[in-house]
Design a protein around this motif. Structure first.
Motif, PDB file in Angstrom:
ATOM      1  N   GLY A  14      -7.660   9.190  16.602  1.00  0.00           N
ATOM      2  CA  GLY A  14      -7.732   7.711  15.869  1.00  0.00           C
ATOM      3  C   GLY A  14      -7.437   7.839  14.604  1.00  0.00           C
ATOM      4  O   GLY A  14      -7.528   6.913  14.004  1.00  0.00           O
ATOM      5  N   ASP A  15      -7.239   9.222  14.028  1.00  0.00           N
ATOM      6  CA  ASP A  15      -7.110   9.299  12.617  1.00  0.00           C
ATOM      7  C   ASP A  15      -5.715   9.044  12.068  1.00  0.00           C
ATOM      8  O   ASP A  15      -4.956   9.925  12.052  1.00  0.00           O
ATOM      9  CB  ASP A  15      -7.599  10.642  12.161  1.00  0.00           C
ATOM     10  N   LEU A  16      -5.185   7.924  11.881  1.00  0.00           N
ATOM     11  CA  LEU A  16      -3.866   7.599  11.736  1.00  0.00           C
ATOM     12  C   LEU A  16      -3.365   8.067  10.568  1.00  0.00           C
ATOM     13  O   LEU A  16      -2.309   8.515   9.899  1.00  0.00           O
ATOM     14  CB  LEU A  16      -3.549   5.973  11.950  1.00  0.00           C
ATOM     15  N   ASP A  17      -4.341   7.923   9.339  1.00  0.00           N
ATOM     16  CA  ASP A  17      -4.129   8.636   8.054  1.00  0.00           C
ATOM     17  C   ASP A  17      -3.670   9.921   8.047  1.00  0.00           C
ATOM     18  O   ASP A  17      -2.794  10.387   7.329  1.00  0.00           O
ATOM     19  CB  ASP A  17      -5.294   8.187   7.066  1.00  0.00           C
ATOM     20  N   GLY A  18      -4.650  10.525   8.796  1.00  0.00           N
ATOM     21  CA  GLY A  18      -4.520  12.077   8.884  1.00  0.00           C
ATOM     22  C   GLY A  18      -3.060  12.393   9.633  1.00  0.00           C
ATOM     23  O   GLY A  18      -2.281  13.290   9.153  1.00  0.00           O
ATOM     24  N   ALA A  19      -2.675  11.592  10.579  1.00  0.00           N
ATOM     25  CA  ALA A  19      -1.489  11.858  11.390  1.00  0.00           C
ATOM     26  C   ALA A  19      -0.156  11.385  10.249  1.00  0.00           C
ATOM     27  O   ALA A  19       0.439  12.382  10.390  1.00  0.00           O
ATOM     28  CB  ALA A  19      -1.359  10.668  12.573  1.00  0.00           C
ATOM     29  N   GLY A  42       1.386  -3.785  12.589  1.00  0.00           N
ATOM     30  CA  GLY A  42       0.125  -3.790  12.737  1.00  0.00           C
ATOM     31  C   GLY A  42      -0.900  -2.548  12.107  1.00  0.00           C
ATOM     32  O   GLY A  42      -0.349  -2.354  10.907  1.00  0.00           O
ATOM     33  N   THR A  43      -1.765  -2.102  12.781  1.00  0.00           N
ATOM     34  CA  THR A  43      -2.486  -0.981  12.209  1.00  0.00           C
ATOM     35  C   THR A  43      -1.646   0.261  11.735  1.00  0.00           C
ATOM     36  O   THR A  43      -2.119   0.837  10.923  1.00  0.00           O
ATOM     37  CB  THR A  43      -3.632  -0.794  12.934  1.00  0.00           C
ATOM     38  N   ASP A  44      -0.759   0.349  12.684  1.00  0.00           N
ATOM     39  CA  ASP A  44       0.095   1.463  12.499  1.00  0.00           C
ATOM     40  C   ASP A  44       0.752   1.544  11.026  1.00  0.00           C
ATOM     41  O   ASP A  44       1.020   2.473  10.354  1.00  0.00           O
ATOM     42  CB  ASP A  44       1.102   1.803  13.290  1.00  0.00           C
ATOM     43  N   LEU A  45       1.605   0.187  10.786  1.00  0.00           N
ATOM     44  CA  LEU A  45       2.064  -0.123   9.487  1.00  0.00           C
ATOM     45  C   LEU A  45       1.075  -0.089   8.486  1.00  0.00           C
ATOM     46  O   LEU A  45       1.097   0.498   7.440  1.00  0.00           O
ATOM     47  CB  LEU A  45       2.558  -1.518   9.403  1.00  0.00           C
ATOM     48  N   ASP A  46      -0.249  -0.592   8.721  1.00  0.00           N
ATOM     49  CA  ASP A  46      -1.109  -0.555   7.398  1.00  0.00           C
ATOM     50  C   ASP A  46      -1.543   1.169   7.221  1.00  0.00           C
ATOM     51  O   ASP A  46      -1.550   1.414   5.730  1.00  0.00           O
ATOM     52  CB  ASP A  46      -2.531  -1.104   7.861  1.00  0.00           C
ATOM     53  N   ALA A  47      -1.551   1.754   8.057  1.00  0.00           N
ATOM     54  CA  ALA A  47      -1.819   3.406   7.772  1.00  0.00           C
ATOM     55  C   ALA A  47      -0.783   4.083   6.937  1.00  0.00           C
ATOM     56  O   ALA A  47      -0.701   4.685   6.131  1.00  0.00           O
ATOM     57  CB  ALA A  47      -2.158   4.057   9.063  1.00  0.00           C
ATOM     58  N   ALA A  48       0.548   3.608   7.580  1.00  0.00           N
ATOM     59  CA  ALA A  48       1.852   3.911   6.864  1.00  0.00           C
ATOM     60  C   ALA A  48       1.866   3.435   5.403  1.00  0.00           C
ATOM     61  O   ALA A  48       2.128   4.323   4.497  1.00  0.00           O
ATOM     62  CB  ALA A  48       2.994   3.588   7.815  1.00  0.00           C
ATOM     63  N   ILE A  49       1.481   2.373   5.180  1.00  0.00           N
ATOM     64  CA  ILE A  49       1.391   1.958   3.646  1.00  0.00           C
ATOM     65  C   ILE A  49       0.458   2.670   3.017  1.00  0.00           C
ATOM     66  O   ILE A  49       0.634   2.963   1.644  1.00  0.00           O
ATOM     67  CB  ILE A  49       1.344   0.349   3.698  1.00  0.00           C
ATOM     68  N   ARG A  50      -0.762   2.887   3.432  1.00  0.00           N
ATOM     69  CA  ARG A  50      -1.787   3.631   2.856  1.00  0.00           C
ATOM     70  C   ARG A  50      -1.352   5.142   2.247  1.00  0.00           C
ATOM     71  O   ARG A  50      -1.746   5.594   1.534  1.00  0.00           O
ATOM     72  CB  ARG A  50      -3.063   3.830   3.477  1.00  0.00           C
ATOM     73  N   ASN A  51      -0.259   5.560   3.214  1.00  0.00           N
ATOM     74  CA  ASN A  51       0.319   7.180   2.685  1.00  0.00           C
ATOM     75  C   ASN A  51       1.431   6.954   2.104  1.00  0.00           C
ATOM     76  O   ASN A  51       2.380   7.901   2.219  1.00  0.00           O
ATOM     77  CB  ASN A  51       0.551   7.660   4.171  1.00  0.00           C
ATOM     78  N   GLY A  52       1.870   5.557   1.461  1.00  0.00           N
ATOM     79  CA  GLY A  52       2.949   5.957   0.465  1.00  0.00           C
ATOM     80  C   GLY A  52       4.106   5.209   0.836  1.00  0.00           C
ATOM     81  O   GLY A  52       5.223   5.008   0.201  1.00  0.00           O
ATOM     82  N   PHE A  53       4.168   4.612   2.058  1.00  0.00           N
ATOM     83  CA  PHE A  53       5.492   3.668   2.735  1.00  0.00           C
ATOM     84  C   PHE A  53       5.355   2.247   1.949  1.00  0.00           C
ATOM     85  O   PHE A  53       4.449   1.645   1.533  1.00  0.00           O
ATOM     86  CB  PHE A  53       5.405   3.582   4.127  1.00  0.00           C
ATOM     87  N   ASP A  54       6.681   1.808   2.060  1.00  0.00           N
ATOM     88  CA  ASP A  54       6.600   0.235   1.658  1.00  0.00           C
ATOM     89  C   ASP A  54       7.279  -0.427   2.721  1.00  0.00           C
ATOM     90  O   ASP A  54       8.254   0.213   3.442  1.00  0.00           O
ATOM     91  CB  ASP A  54       7.609   0.175   0.292  1.00  0.00           C
TER      92      ASP A  54
END
Length: 65
Positions: A14-19, A42-54
């Motif tokens: 469940g750790d999308l940020d770690g993934a 959704g939540t996958d996009l939110d995690a991607a954005i937190r990790n530097g994506f636009d």
């Protein structure tokens, strides 16, 4: 040849940020200098954005019969 695509990324714990952090580290190691792209939502996009994506917009699929 100028980008690396990421798809079907998931985290069994469940750790999308770690993934995302791990896949970006791996992409940088194996494909240095290339941009990384994906098509999350959704939540996958939110995690991607937190990790530097636009987010650049909705995914469009073109089909030619």
């Amino acid at each position: 040849p100028s980008v690396v695509g990421v798809s079907n990324l998931f985290a069994v714990d469940g750790d999308l940020d770690g993934a995302w952090s791990g896949v970006l580290t791996s992409a940088a190691k194996h494909f240095p200098g290339l941009s990384v792209v994906g098509y999350e939502r959704g939540t996958d996009l939110d995690a991607a954005i937190r990790n530097g994506f636009d987010a650049v917009g909705d995914l469009r699929i073109w089909h030619r019969p």
